[in-house]
Enzyme design. Structure first.
Site, PDB file in Angstrom:
ATOM      1  N   GLU A   1      -3.241  -4.356  -3.081  1.00 29.98           N
ATOM      2  CA  GLU A   1      -3.712  -5.434  -4.016  1.00 29.98           C
ATOM      3  C   GLU A   1      -3.676  -4.532  -5.504  1.00 29.98           C
ATOM      4  O   GLU A   1      -3.162  -5.235  -6.613  1.00 29.98           O
ATOM      5  CB  GLU A   1      -5.044  -5.789  -3.913  1.00 29.98           C
ATOM      6  CG  GLU A   1      -5.364  -6.598  -2.495  1.00 29.98           C
ATOM      7  CD  GLU A   1      -5.650  -5.758  -1.238  1.00 29.98           C
ATOM      8  OE1 GLU A   1      -6.136  -6.245  -0.739  1.00 29.98           O
ATOM      9  OE2 GLU A   1      -4.877  -4.489  -1.211  1.00 29.98           O
TER      10      GLU A   1
ATOM     11  N   ASN B   1       0.704  -1.171  -0.136  1.00 29.29           N
ATOM     12  CA  ASN B   1      -0.037   0.037  -0.166  1.00 29.29           C
ATOM     13  C   ASN B   1       0.837   1.289  -0.144  1.00 29.29           C
ATOM     14  O   ASN B   1       2.131   1.100   0.684  1.00 29.29           O
ATOM     15  CB  ASN B   1      -0.923  -0.189   1.209  1.00 29.29           C
ATOM     16  CG  ASN B   1      -0.391  -0.268   2.448  1.00 29.29           C
ATOM     17  OD1 ASN B   1       0.669  -0.959   2.687  1.00 29.29           O
ATOM     18  ND2 ASN B   1      -0.988   0.496   3.496  1.00 29.29           N
TER      19      ASN B   1
ATOM     20  N   CYS C   1     -10.581  -4.464   0.455  1.00 30.18           N
ATOM     21  CA  CYS C   1     -11.580  -3.502   0.237  1.00 30.18           C
ATOM     22  C   CYS C   1     -12.434  -3.642  -0.830  1.00 30.18           C
ATOM     23  O   CYS C   1     -12.249  -4.624  -1.803  1.00 30.18           O
ATOM     24  CB  CYS C   1     -11.073  -2.106   0.431  1.00 30.18           C
ATOM     25  SG  CYS C   1     -10.191  -1.431  -1.034  1.00 30.18           S
TER      26      CYS C   1
ATOM     27  N   GLU D   1       0.439   5.090   0.608  1.00 31.65           N
ATOM     28  CA  GLU D   1      -0.717   6.451   1.155  1.00 31.65           C
ATOM     29  C   GLU D   1      -0.257   7.664   0.797  1.00 31.65           C
ATOM     30  O   GLU D   1       1.141   7.910   0.249  1.00 31.65           O
ATOM     31  CB  GLU D   1      -0.581   6.204   2.874  1.00 31.65           C
ATOM     32  CG  GLU D   1      -1.234   5.145   3.373  1.00 31.65           C
ATOM     33  CD  GLU D   1      -1.127   5.131   4.620  1.00 31.65           C
ATOM     34  OE1 GLU D   1      -1.813   4.281   5.492  1.00 31.65           O
ATOM     35  OE2 GLU D   1      -0.614   6.150   5.405  1.00 31.65           O
TER      36      GLU D   1
ATOM     37  N   CYS E   1      -4.252   0.811  -2.613  1.00 30.45           N
ATOM     38  CA  CYS E   1      -3.789  -0.612  -1.853  1.00 30.45           C
ATOM     39  C   CYS E   1      -2.805  -1.423  -2.333  1.00 30.45           C
ATOM     40  O   CYS E   1      -2.426  -1.399  -3.440  1.00 30.45           O
ATOM     41  CB  CYS E   1      -5.233  -1.305  -1.885  1.00 30.45           C
ATOM     42  SG  CYS E   1      -6.539  -0.347  -1.194  1.00 30.45           S
TER      43      CYS E   1
ATOM     44  N   CYS F   1     -10.952  -3.089  -4.076  1.00 32.37           N
ATOM     45  CA  CYS F   1      -9.766  -3.948  -4.511  1.00 32.37           C
ATOM     46  C   CYS F   1     -10.461  -5.186  -5.005  1.00 32.37           C
ATOM     47  O   CYS F   1     -10.120  -6.118  -5.851  1.00 32.37           O
ATOM     48  CB  CYS F   1      -8.732  -4.362  -3.364  1.00 32.37           C
ATOM     49  SG  CYS F   1      -7.575  -2.844  -3.312  1.00 32.37           S
TER      50      CYS F   1
END
Length: 135
Positions: A58, A45, A89, A47, A56, A92
């Site tokens: 994924e 991930n 999430c 940010e 993310c 994803c």
């Protein structure tokens, strides 16, 4: 998929997790996937101070696969930074479903090594896919 291949995917997810850029949440996630050609791609991930612009793990792994010409996921592993399973999430789940049929395995692994196996079809039933657009 062999146990050795799953172990390798888990190792790659843990390795990617170490490179996570997560200064705001401190929640480091790694992912690794095997494409239908047998190649393995990983991601973490990333940010951003502008929170909605983060990415993310994924999505990073999928982007790496696509960058190298991959078109289909045969298995994906998601590594949690703690002892709770880190399910993908909603966004994803949709991204995985774009490159994987319902039966594609999804494995979550905790910091201590516990695993939970499911499929993208179980995580996102009735996914919206290309065929819904007539493609």
């Amino acid at each position: 998929m062999t146990n050795n291949k799953i172990k390798l995917l888990i190792e790659k997810a843990y390795s990617a997790q170490q490179h996570s850029h997560s200064p705001y949440s401190g929640f480091k996630v790694g992912a690794a996937l095997e494409s239908d050609s047998g190649d393995i791609f990983s991601g973490c991930n990333v940010e951003s101070a502008a929170f909605p612009l983060g990415q993310c793990a994924e999505a990073t792994a999928i982007g790496n696969m696509v960058t190298h010409g991959g078109k289909r996921i045969s298995h994906i592993v998601i590594a949690s930074p703690n002892d709770e399973f880190c399910f993908p999430c909603g966004g994803c789940r949709q991204k995985i479903a774009e490159f994987a049929p319902d039966e594609t395995p999804v494995t979550m692994v905790t910091k201590s090594g516990a695993t939970h196996d499911t499929t993208i079809g179980e995580l996102l039933p009735n996914a919206f896919r290309a065929h819904d657009l007539g493609k």
